[in-house]
Design a protein around this motif. Structure first.
Motif, PDB file in Angstrom:
ATOM      1  N   VAL A   1       3.454 -42.038 -17.032  1.00 21.02           N
ATOM      2  CA  VAL A   1       3.778 -41.961 -18.421  1.00 21.02           C
ATOM      3  C   VAL A   1       3.758 -40.634 -18.914  1.00 21.02           C
ATOM      4  O   VAL A   1       4.535 -40.247 -19.879  1.00 21.02           O
ATOM      5  CB  VAL A   1       2.783 -43.103 -18.977  1.00 21.02           C
ATOM      6  CG1 VAL A   1       2.828 -43.008 -20.690  1.00 21.02           C
ATOM      7  CG2 VAL A   1       3.090 -44.530 -18.549  1.00 21.02           C
ATOM      8  N   GLU A   2       2.683 -39.815 -18.434  1.00 17.76           N
ATOM      9  CA  GLU A   2       2.704 -38.538 -19.014  1.00 17.76           C
ATOM     10  C   GLU A   2       3.779 -37.784 -18.578  1.00 17.76           C
ATOM     11  O   GLU A   2       4.288 -36.881 -19.379  1.00 17.76           O
ATOM     12  CB  GLU A   2       1.389 -37.786 -18.463  1.00 17.76           C
ATOM     13  CG  GLU A   2       0.131 -38.136 -19.053  1.00 17.76           C
ATOM     14  CD  GLU A   2       0.014 -38.090 -20.491  1.00 17.76           C
ATOM     15  OE1 GLU A   2       0.548 -36.854 -21.167  1.00 17.76           O
ATOM     16  OE2 GLU A   2      -0.198 -39.071 -21.231  1.00 17.76           O
TER      17      GLU A   2
ATOM     18  N   GLU B   1       8.044 -47.088 -26.387  1.00 19.73           N
ATOM     19  CA  GLU B   1       6.880 -46.496 -25.735  1.00 19.73           C
ATOM     20  C   GLU B   1       6.190 -47.348 -24.873  1.00 19.73           C
ATOM     21  O   GLU B   1       5.908 -47.252 -23.605  1.00 19.73           O
ATOM     22  CB  GLU B   1       5.906 -45.936 -26.669  1.00 19.73           C
ATOM     23  CG  GLU B   1       4.729 -45.348 -26.121  1.00 19.73           C
ATOM     24  CD  GLU B   1       3.711 -44.454 -27.111  1.00 19.73           C
ATOM     25  OE1 GLU B   1       2.734 -44.314 -26.693  1.00 19.73           O
ATOM     26  OE2 GLU B   1       4.342 -44.087 -28.186  1.00 19.73           O
TER      27      GLU B   1
ATOM     28  N   ALA C   1       6.408 -38.742 -20.965  1.00 16.78           N
ATOM     29  CA  ALA C   1       5.953 -38.093 -22.335  1.00 16.78           C
ATOM     30  C   ALA C   1       6.298 -36.527 -22.558  1.00 16.78           C
ATOM     31  O   ALA C   1       6.651 -36.043 -23.638  1.00 16.78           O
ATOM     32  CB  ALA C   1       4.548 -38.468 -22.802  1.00 16.78           C
TER      33      ALA C   1
ATOM     34  N   ARG D   1      -1.674 -43.623 -22.750  1.00 12.82           N
ATOM     35  CA  ARG D   1      -1.654 -42.392 -23.188  1.00 12.82           C
ATOM     36  C   ARG D   1      -2.955 -41.721 -23.978  1.00 12.82           C
ATOM     37  O   ARG D   1      -2.937 -40.639 -24.443  1.00 12.82           O
ATOM     38  CB  ARG D   1      -0.495 -42.616 -24.404  1.00 12.82           C
ATOM     39  CG  ARG D   1       0.650 -43.043 -23.754  1.00 12.82           C
ATOM     40  CD  ARG D   1       2.045 -42.574 -24.530  1.00 12.82           C
ATOM     41  NE  ARG D   1       1.885 -41.071 -24.400  1.00 12.82           N
ATOM     42  CZ  ARG D   1       2.518 -40.215 -25.249  1.00 12.82           C
ATOM     43  NH1 ARG D   1       3.130 -40.774 -26.329  1.00 12.82           N
ATOM     44  NH2 ARG D   1       2.347 -38.924 -25.151  1.00 12.82           N
TER      45      ARG D   1
ATOM     46  N   GLN E   1       6.181 -47.726 -20.559  1.00 12.90           N
ATOM     47  CA  GLN E   1       4.904 -47.696 -19.855  1.00 12.90           C
ATOM     48  C   GLN E   1       4.556 -48.724 -18.870  1.00 12.90           C
ATOM     49  O   GLN E   1       4.083 -48.782 -17.794  1.00 12.90           O
ATOM     50  CB  GLN E   1       3.549 -47.739 -20.909  1.00 12.90           C
ATOM     51  CG  GLN E   1       3.476 -46.816 -21.795  1.00 12.90           C
ATOM     52  CD  GLN E   1       2.152 -46.715 -22.645  1.00 12.90           C
ATOM     53  OE1 GLN E   1       1.051 -46.436 -22.309  1.00 12.90           O
ATOM     54  NE2 GLN E   1       2.431 -47.247 -23.890  1.00 12.90           N
TER      55      GLN E   1
ATOM     56  N   PHE F   1       6.308 -39.407 -27.663  1.00 16.42           N
ATOM     57  CA  PHE F   1       6.879 -40.169 -26.683  1.00 16.42           C
ATOM     58  C   PHE F   1       8.423 -39.824 -27.188  1.00 16.42           C
ATOM     59  O   PHE F   1       8.960 -40.042 -28.030  1.00 16.42           O
ATOM     60  CB  PHE F   1       6.712 -41.690 -26.691  1.00 16.42           C
ATOM     61  CG  PHE F   1       7.048 -42.319 -25.398  1.00 16.42           C
ATOM     62  CD1 PHE F   1       6.358 -42.038 -24.210  1.00 16.42           C
ATOM     63  CD2 PHE F   1       8.326 -42.900 -25.268  1.00 16.42           C
ATOM     64  CE1 PHE F   1       6.588 -42.571 -23.184  1.00 16.42           C
ATOM     65  CE2 PHE F   1       8.723 -43.423 -23.930  1.00 16.42           C
ATOM     66  CZ  PHE F   1       7.789 -43.560 -22.865  1.00 16.42           C
TER      67      PHE F   1
ATOM     68  N   THR G   1      -2.566 -49.495 -23.021  1.00 15.33           N
ATOM     69  CA  THR G   1      -1.758 -48.293 -23.115  1.00 15.33           C
ATOM     70  C   THR G   1      -2.338 -47.463 -22.133  1.00 15.33           C
ATOM     71  O   THR G   1      -3.511 -47.468 -21.600  1.00 15.33           O
ATOM     72  CB  THR G   1      -1.948 -47.693 -24.406  1.00 15.33           C
ATOM     73  OG1 THR G   1      -1.219 -46.450 -24.642  1.00 15.33           O
ATOM     74  CG2 THR G   1      -3.228 -47.450 -25.074  1.00 15.33           C
TER      75      THR G   1
END
Length: 396
Positions: A179-180, A159, A183, A72, A163, A200, A70
């Motif tokens: 990814v940010e 999610e 998000a 995140r 990603q 997300f 991941t």
């Protein structure tokens, strides 16, 4: 003999008498005024940390949340990471041999803990799996004492999908930035150590992003895949998230086949999504690191072959034959053992040999950027680019 008298009072002779005033007892209100609300809040928050009831043998945070499953979780303190599980903003802390957690919204504590345990796959005994894997494989037995607690996550499929669309031909820091950005379109949950965290976004929220916006944000060719996958999922009968969740009930082959119908999803990305979000514990994502592991320890006869779909399946089968129905968990530990960022955890004789020098890494990176920008015609040999794509070492 002269006698020196030491007076208790420090008031010089002749000074007017100053009466002593008692030090007032401070109320909670005056303490807040004196120390500031932030310190009082910090103390209260510190008191809300709770033990997760597991040791680092079952969960090692640096080997679980920041090694590529991941993108995140972010470091927010010494041995502390903060991330989002569902709609909950949670911090995890590793202290000595125990793991504690903090739910930043107090009234959601009970529900958040249940979701966190599900997210961390806490019903699976990592200690037992390691014991079985140690008996099955010499390489695993050699590296596992230095990589204990590398647990597999059970993420939300939506999610996880986006990603890993972002992860294609990419490195961790850039993937995390992408990814940010995605998000940030979701609900803001709070700020920890100056870092903002969001739930997300839903597919409907993602649909507001255009390909141009994503390209401007640095997504490159992946922009069209994010947009395309969002549209494809929104068109699913019953909803895209429900469709993805339903894949948890299917055999791995059907899961991979179904996922590969989405834009930007190939066999490797599909295997990542299946392993990290769809309960397909024997899925094996095959990238450069895993290919090298397979050639070195499982299938040396693959050394002179390219990473084709057939070879990918052979690697998948070899891992399952060696490690069983939880082969994906063993794969994750062996994958971590190949990461340059984790090599210092291993003694010198167990570290992976470096086969590619800095110059060739730069060359690969330059070719990737050319292909990404749509200038692939500038490269004289597309076959050479393809070979470099297959054999490249991620620049981390």
């Amino acid at each position: 003999m002269a006698m020196i008298v030491v007076k208790r009072s420090c008031t010089p002779p002749g000074s007017p008498h100053i009466s002593e005033r008692p030090i007032p007892t401070r109320t909670s209100t005056s303490r807040r005024k004196l120390f500031g609300r932030s310190i009082v809040s910090a103390v209260k928050e510190e008191n809300r940390w709770r033990s997760l009831g597991v040791s680092t043998v079952e969960l090692n945070l640096p080997l679980t949340v920041v090694t590529g499953q991941t993108f995140r979780w972010r470091s927010t303190g010494a041995s502390q990471y903060t991330g989002v599980v569902g709609s909950h903003l949670i911090s995890l802390r590793q202290c000595r041999e125990a793991i504690s957690f903090l739910v930043h919204t107090p009234d959601e504590h009970d529900n958040a803990e249940a979701e966190l345990r599900d997210y961390l796959n806490m019903d699976t005994s990592l200690e037992k799996l390691y014991a079985d894997f140690n008996l099955a494989d010499v390489r695993f037995a050699a590296v596992s004492p230095y990589l204990t607690g590398a647990r597999l996550l059970r993420q939300n499929p939506v999610e996880c999908l986006f990603q890993f669309i972002c992860s294609s031909n990419n490195h961790i820091s850039r993937i995390s930035g992408m990814v940010e950005f995605l998000a940030s379109k979701g609900c803001h949950l709070g700020t920890v150590e100056g870092l903002d965290f969001h739930a997300f976004p839903s597919l409907e929220q993602l649909a507001s992003l255009t390909e141009a916006q994503l390209r401007d944000a640095g997504f490159g060719y992946r922009a069209k895949y994010v947009v395309g996958a969002t549209e494809a999922l929104l068109s699913k009968e019953g909803g895209g998230e429900e469709w993805l969740l339903s894949l948890r009930q299917l055999p791995l082959e059907e899961v991979v086949k179904s996922l590969c119908t989405l834009p930007g999803v190939g066999p490797k990305v599909a295997a990542c999504i299946a392993l990290f979000s769809m309960d397909q514990h024997h899925a094996i994502p095959v990238d450069t690191h895993v290919w090298q592991i397979a050639v070195r320890y499982l299938l040396p006869e693959l050394a002179d072959r390219s990473l084709t779909l057939k070879a990918h399946q052979e690697v998948q089968d070899a891992f399952v034959k060696r490690f069983g129905t939880y082969a994906g968990w063993a794969h994750t530990v062996l994958f971590i053992s190949e990461l340059s960022s984790q090599q210092n955890l291993l003694p010198q004789h167990l570290r992976s040999p470096k086969k590619q020098n800095v110059k060739s890494k730069r060359k690969v990176k330059a070719l990737l950027l050319e292909a990404e920008s749509g200038d692939e015609h500038k490269v004289k040999s597309k076959r050479k680019v393809k070979a470099l794509f297959t054999e490249r070492v991620a620049v981390e």
